[in-house]
Design a protein around this motif. Structure first.
Motif, mmCIF file in Angstrom:
data_model
loop_
_atom_site.group_PDB
_atom_site.id
_atom_site.type_symbol
_atom_site.label_atom_id
_atom_site.label_comp_id
_atom_site.label_asym_id
_atom_site.label_seq_id
_atom_site.Cartn_x
_atom_site.Cartn_y
_atom_site.Cartn_z
ATOM 1 N N LYS A 1 -2.269 -0.797 12.955
ATOM 2 C CA LYS A 1 -1.585 -0.231 11.800
ATOM 3 C C LYS A 1 -1.734 1.279 11.815
ATOM 4 N N ARG A 2 -0.694 1.951 11.464
ATOM 5 C CA ARG A 2 -0.710 3.405 11.486
ATOM 6 C C ARG A 2 -0.594 3.918 10.044
ATOM 7 N N SER A 3 -1.526 3.483 9.193
ATOM 8 C CA SER A 3 -1.449 3.818 7.775
ATOM 9 C C SER A 3 -1.540 5.314 7.506
ATOM 10 N N THR B 1 -1.075 1.066 -5.847
ATOM 11 C CA THR B 1 -2.112 0.427 -5.038
ATOM 12 C C THR B 1 -1.407 -0.310 -3.908
ATOM 13 N N PHE B 2 -1.060 0.432 -2.890
ATOM 14 C CA PHE B 2 -0.267 -0.076 -1.772
ATOM 15 C C PHE B 2 -0.858 -1.349 -1.192
ATOM 16 N N TYR B 3 -2.157 -1.390 -0.998
ATOM 17 C CA TYR B 3 -2.813 -2.565 -0.437
ATOM 18 C C TYR B 3 -3.421 -3.463 -1.517
ATOM 19 N N GLY B 4 -3.207 -3.141 -2.788
ATOM 20 C CA GLY B 4 -3.773 -3.937 -3.870
ATOM 21 C C GLY B 4 -5.251 -3.683 -4.087
ATOM 22 N N ALA C 1 1.175 4.323 2.268
ATOM 23 C CA ALA C 1 -0.139 3.715 2.413
ATOM 24 C C ALA C 1 -1.229 4.725 2.080
ATOM 25 N N SER C 2 -1.819 4.552 0.912
ATOM 26 C CA SER C 2 -2.903 5.444 0.512
ATOM 27 C C SER C 2 -3.818 4.701 -0.444
#
Length: 115
Positions: free
Chosen positions: A2-4, A49-52, A10-11
């Motif tokens: 993944k290239r977050s 909350t991109f990833y929750g 993505a943060s």
């Protein structure tokens, strides 16, 4: 891989708030501010909350029993984020758009640094 770091979506957001030794049930106190101006910013999706998953840091600015004071946050559960660090917690929330999010909370005693 993944290239977050290359995605602007993505943060992770970390919100910081001060907490003191006053009665946490005081409606105008810092503990309610931690909820209203901290946790609720994630729940109301002011902060994405991109990833929750996001985090909060509580800076304890007056000597107090941190564990006892944090009992005010009824949705917190102790969660060992850092080995041998007793003041880390986890809470789950449902956002206004029904997204499940997890917040991690670290409480740091900085009372000896505050005049």
């Amino acid at each position: 891989m993944k290239r977050s770091f290359y995605s602007t979506e993505a943060s992770y957001i970390v919100e910081c708030k001060r907490l003191d030794s006053k009665n946490p049930n005081n409606k105008s106190g810092l503990y309610n501010s931690y909820i209203k101006e901290g946790i609720n910013r994630f729940v109301n999706e002011k902060y994405p909350t991109f990833y929750g998953v996001s985090g909060m840091i509580g800076f304890i600015v007056e000597k107090t029993d941190i564990k006892s004071q944090c009992n005010f946050f009824t949705d917190f559960e102790s969660y060992e984020l850092i080995n041998d660090f007793d003041f880390s917690y986890r809470s789950e929330h449902q956002t206004i758009k029904n997204k499940k999010i997890i917040l991690y909370h670290l409480m740091f005693d900085v009372s000896d640094k505050v005049l």
